[in-house]
Design a protein around this motif. Structure first.
Motif, PDB file in Angstrom:
ATOM      1  N   GLY A 171       0.800  -1.225   0.000  1.00 59.02           N
ATOM      2  CA  GLY A 171       0.000   0.000   0.000  1.00 59.02           C
ATOM      3  C   GLY A 171       0.830   1.270   0.000  1.00 59.02           C
ATOM      4  N   GLY A 172       2.140   1.142  -0.252  1.00 61.44           N
ATOM      5  CA  GLY A 172       3.006   2.321  -0.288  1.00 61.44           C
ATOM      6  C   GLY A 172       3.207   2.920   1.084  1.00 61.44           C
ATOM      7  N   PHE A 173       3.773   4.112   1.116  1.00 64.87           N
ATOM      8  CA  PHE A 173       3.957   4.824   2.381  1.00 64.87           C
ATOM      9  C   PHE A 173       2.612   5.351   2.877  1.00 64.87           C
ATOM     10  CE2 PHE A 173       8.338   5.551   0.635  1.00 64.87           C
ATOM     11  CZ  PHE A 173       9.027   4.893   1.646  1.00 64.87           C
ATOM     12  N   ASP A 174       2.429   5.316   4.174  1.00 64.29           N
ATOM     13  CA  ASP A 174       1.225   5.882   4.792  1.00 64.29           C
ATOM     14  C   ASP A 174       1.340   7.402   4.723  1.00 64.29           C
ATOM     15  OD1 ASP A 174      -0.757   6.874   6.448  1.00 64.29           O
ATOM     16  OD2 ASP A 174      -0.439   5.397   8.031  1.00 64.29           O
ATOM     17  N   GLU A 175       0.473   8.036   3.951  1.00 62.17           N
ATOM     18  CA  GLU A 175       0.591   9.469   3.680  1.00 62.17           C
ATOM     19  C   GLU A 175       0.207  10.340   4.864  1.00 62.17           C
ATOM     20  OE1 GLU A 175      -1.347  10.402   0.005  1.00 62.17           O
ATOM     21  OE2 GLU A 175      -0.096   9.009  -1.151  1.00 62.17           O
ATOM     22  N   ALA A 176      -0.279   9.741   5.939  1.00 64.96           N
ATOM     23  CA  ALA A 176      -0.608  10.515   7.134  1.00 64.96           C
ATOM     24  C   ALA A 176       0.633  10.873   7.941  1.00 64.96           C
ATOM     25  CB  ALA A 176      -1.590   9.746   8.011  1.00 64.96           C
ATOM     26  N   TYR A 177       1.774  10.263   7.619  1.00 64.90           N
ATOM     27  CA  TYR A 177       3.031  10.643   8.271  1.00 64.90           C
ATOM     28  C   TYR A 177       3.544  11.916   7.609  1.00 64.90           C
ATOM     29  CZ  TYR A 177       3.292   6.122  10.627  1.00 64.90           C
ATOM     30  OH  TYR A 177       3.041   5.030  11.433  1.00 64.90           O
ATOM     31  N   VAL A 178       3.615  12.986   8.371  1.00 68.27           N
ATOM     32  CA  VAL A 178       3.992  14.281   7.793  1.00 68.27           C
ATOM     33  C   VAL A 178       5.428  14.293   7.304  1.00 68.27           C
ATOM     34  CG1 VAL A 178       4.259  16.750   8.271  1.00 68.27           C
ATOM     35  CG2 VAL A 178       2.296  15.505   9.188  1.00 68.27           C
ATOM     36  N   SER A 179       6.368  13.880   8.155  1.00 70.81           N
ATOM     37  CA  SER A 179       7.774  13.922   7.733  1.00 70.81           C
ATOM     38  C   SER A 179       8.586  12.729   8.213  1.00 70.81           C
ATOM     39  CB  SER A 179       8.439  15.208   8.252  1.00 70.81           C
ATOM     40  OG  SER A 179       8.511  15.203   9.665  1.00 70.81           O
ATOM     41  N   ASP A 180       8.274  12.148   9.361  1.00 70.65           N
ATOM     42  CA  ASP A 180       9.070  11.075   9.942  1.00 70.65           C
ATOM     43  C   ASP A 180       8.239   9.837  10.244  1.00 70.65           C
ATOM     44  OD1 ASP A 180      10.556  13.710  10.790  1.00 70.65           O
ATOM     45  OD2 ASP A 180      12.032  12.109  10.993  1.00 70.65           O
ATOM     46  N   ALA A 181       8.947   8.701  10.328  1.00 76.24           N
ATOM     47  CA  ALA A 181       8.417   7.409  10.776  1.00 76.24           C
ATOM     48  C   ALA A 181       7.620   6.644   9.721  1.00 76.24           C
ATOM     49  CB  ALA A 181       7.583   7.553  12.051  1.00 76.24           C
ATOM     50  N   ALA A 182       7.435   7.192   8.527  1.00 75.85           N
ATOM     51  CA  ALA A 182       6.780   6.422   7.471  1.00 75.85           C
ATOM     52  C   ALA A 182       7.631   5.211   7.097  1.00 75.85           C
ATOM     53  CB  ALA A 182       6.534   7.299   6.248  1.00 75.85           C
ATOM     54  N   ASP A 183       8.955   5.339   7.222  1.00 75.62           N
ATOM     55  CA  ASP A 183       9.831   4.204   6.919  1.00 75.62           C
ATOM     56  C   ASP A 183       9.700   3.114   7.981  1.00 75.62           C
ATOM     57  OD1 ASP A 183      11.003   5.817   8.858  1.00 75.62           O
ATOM     58  OD2 ASP A 183      12.918   6.045   7.824  1.00 75.62           O
ATOM     59  N   LEU A 184       9.608   3.504   9.261  1.00 73.64           N
ATOM     60  CA  LEU A 184       9.374   2.530  10.328  1.00 73.64           C
ATOM     61  C   LEU A 184       8.080   1.761  10.067  1.00 73.64           C
ATOM     62  CD1 LEU A 184      10.121   4.458  13.662  1.00 73.64           C
ATOM     63  CD2 LEU A 184      11.467   2.586  12.697  1.00 73.64           C
ATOM     64  N   ASP A 185       7.054   2.482   9.698  1.00 79.65           N
ATOM     65  CA  ASP A 185       5.744   1.889   9.458  1.00 79.65           C
ATOM     66  C   ASP A 185       5.794   0.910   8.287  1.00 79.65           C
ATOM     67  OD1 ASP A 185       2.698   1.928   9.746  1.00 79.65           O
ATOM     68  OD2 ASP A 185       2.947   2.594   7.677  1.00 79.65           O
ATOM     69  N   LEU A 186       6.468   1.281   7.199  1.00 82.34           N
ATOM     70  CA  LEU A 186       6.553   0.405   6.035  1.00 82.34           C
ATOM     71  C   LEU A 186       7.318  -0.868   6.379  1.00 82.34           C
ATOM     72  CD1 LEU A 186       5.855   0.238   2.970  1.00 82.34           C
ATOM     73  CD2 LEU A 186       8.183   1.029   2.540  1.00 82.34           C
ATOM     74  N   CYS A 187       8.426  -0.730   7.114  1.00 84.29           N
ATOM     75  CA  CYS A 187       9.210  -1.902   7.505  1.00 84.29           C
ATOM     76  C   CYS A 187       8.405  -2.826   8.416  1.00 84.29           C
ATOM     77  CB  CYS A 187      10.492  -1.466   8.204  1.00 84.29           C
ATOM     78  SG  CYS A 187      11.722  -0.702   7.109  1.00 84.29           S
ATOM     79  N   LYS A 188       7.650  -2.253   9.339  1.00 82.76           N
ATOM     80  CA  LYS A 188       6.837  -3.086  10.229  1.00 82.76           C
ATOM     81  C   LYS A 188       5.771  -3.839   9.446  1.00 82.76           C
ATOM     82  CE  LYS A 188       4.326  -3.090  14.610  1.00 82.76           C
ATOM     83  NZ  LYS A 188       3.342  -4.079  14.145  1.00 82.76           N
ATOM     84  N   ARG A 189       5.146  -3.178   8.482  1.00 83.68           N
ATOM     85  CA  ARG A 189       4.125  -3.844   7.676  1.00 83.68           C
ATOM     86  C   ARG A 189       4.729  -4.958   6.820  1.00 83.68           C
ATOM     87  NH1 ARG A 189       1.854  -0.096   4.073  1.00 83.68           N
ATOM     88  NH2 ARG A 189       3.003   1.707   4.831  1.00 83.68           N
ATOM     89  N   ALA A 190       5.963  -4.743   6.335  1.00 87.08           N
ATOM     90  CA  ALA A 190       6.637  -5.790   5.553  1.00 87.08           C
ATOM     91  C   ALA A 190       6.922  -7.008   6.425  1.00 87.08           C
ATOM     92  CB  ALA A 190       7.935  -5.244   4.958  1.00 87.08           C
ATOM     93  N   ALA A 191       7.421  -6.762   7.643  1.00 86.66           N
ATOM     94  CA  ALA A 191       7.712  -7.870   8.565  1.00 86.66           C
ATOM     95  C   ALA A 191       6.430  -8.589   8.979  1.00 86.66           C
ATOM     96  CB  ALA A 191       8.449  -7.341   9.788  1.00 86.66           C
ATOM     97  N   ASP A 192       5.372  -7.831   9.257  1.00 87.49           N
ATOM     98  CA  ASP A 192       4.100  -8.428   9.658  1.00 87.49           C
ATOM     99  C   ASP A 192       3.513  -9.295   8.540  1.00 87.49           C
ATOM    100  OD1 ASP A 192       4.306  -7.171  12.085  1.00 87.49           O
ATOM    101  OD2 ASP A 192       2.861  -5.576  11.634  1.00 87.49           O
ATOM    102  N   ALA A 193       3.872  -8.977   7.296  1.00 87.38           N
ATOM    103  CA  ALA A 193       3.387  -9.739   6.150  1.00 87.38           C
ATOM    104  C   ALA A 193       4.262 -10.951   5.856  1.00 87.38           C
ATOM    105  CB  ALA A 193       3.317  -8.839   4.913  1.00 87.38           C
ATOM    106  N   GLY A 194       5.243 -11.203   6.735  1.00 87.09           N
ATOM    107  CA  GLY A 194       6.119 -12.347   6.541  1.00 87.09           C
ATOM    108  C   GLY A 194       7.321 -12.073   5.654  1.00 87.09           C
ATOM    109  N   GLY A 195       7.605 -10.794   5.416  1.00 87.99           N
ATOM    110  CA  GLY A 195       8.705 -10.431   4.533  1.00 87.99           C
ATOM    111  C   GLY A 195      10.028 -10.252   5.246  1.00 87.99           C
TER     112      GLY A 195
END
Length: 282
Positions: free
Chosen positions: A190-214
């Protein structure tokens, strides 16, 4: 492979040059980078003009203009929409790549469980390593650790599965300032969560990848130099507070998430104040 650089409010020196110039040159000199998408956001007319001139001069460069009100995550997603490659390299505008870094990152993804993300090592101008990855596992309280500038929990070291020195290490997250991901995987997440204004979108993407078994990997032999920037504490606090809320699973985490915004904002303010005093004593 498409390199995506979000150039927001780029600062220039007296001669009109900026770290963005070095960043773009380093990306275009990488053999594995087939095209470059530059997101022009809230820049001075001279910077925007120079970017348009570069686009006219090179067929492998495209410039897309982003509204100044767009979040950093939304601007990056806008760049992805213009990408042609099957792999996406996200690069901050103040990062200059070491020669061969992209190839090392790309080969690290061979055999990795999808969705995969590979990050590289970042250093400052004096060669000191910057925190570009976190160990352990990401959860709501990881937002506190990031706000305080604490490293993640290190994984226990066992026997290496590969004797190759280029093997990438599994981590919890890598920095969006220097990140490679397959385009199909990025879309599936689903790409980067656009609700992150400037920081932590990368943390969120990595967590979603790990949660998906990646797989989330750090290739320490792929490096880039990141020039110093002044971080805006309030914008960082917003991103970390959102990450805390999104990651909350247990009752204790949900309780913390209720007060995450003020708590993280206070910690970042204290951290920056201490850092400022230390800097003044040098």
């Amino acid at each position: 492979m498409t390199a995506i650089v979000v150039a927001r409010a780029v600062a220039t020196n007296a001669t009109g040059q900026s770290t963005l110039d070095l960043c773009l040159r380093s990306a275009l000199s990488e053999p594995w980078v087939d095209d470059l998408v530059i997101v022009d956001q809230a820049n001075a007319p001279a910077v925007s003009s120079a970017l348009r001139a570069l686009q006219l001069d090179r067929r492998d460069v495209r410039v897309v203009v982003a509204d100044a009100r767009m979040s950093a995550a939304a601007a990056a997603n806008l760049g992805v929409a213009q990408a042609r490659g099957r792999w996406l390299l996200f690069l901050d505008s103040d990062v200059v790549l070491q020669r061969g870094a992209v190839q090392r990152m790309a080969t690290s993804a061979n055999g990795a469980a999808a969705p995969w993300i590979v990050g590289g090592r970042l250093t400052d101008l004096e060669g000191r390593e910057k925190r570009a990855a976190r160990g352990g596992a990401l959860n709501t309280f990881s937002a506190l650790a990031v706000a305080m500038g604490l490293p993640g929990v290190k994984r226990a070291r066992g026997k290496r599965k590969s004797s190759k020195p280029s093997a990438a290490a599994p981590v919890a997250s890598v920095s969006g300032a220097f990140m490679l991901i397959g385009r199909e995987d990025f879309s599936a997440l689903g790409g980067f969560d656009e609700a992150y204004v400037s920081d932590a979108a990368d943390l969120d993407l990595c967590k979603r990848a790990a949660d998906a078994g990646g797989s989330v990997l750090l290739q320490a032999e792929a490096s880039g130099v990141q020039f110093e920037r002044q971080r805006k504490g309030r914008r960082q606090a917003q991103g970390l507070a959102r990450f805390a809320v999104k990651s909350a699973k247990t009752p204790l985490e949900r309780m913390f998430a209720l007060f995450a915004g003020p708590a993280i904002g206070a910690l970042i303010g204290l951290r920056d104040a201490i850092g400022g005093r230390r800097g003044g004593r040098r």
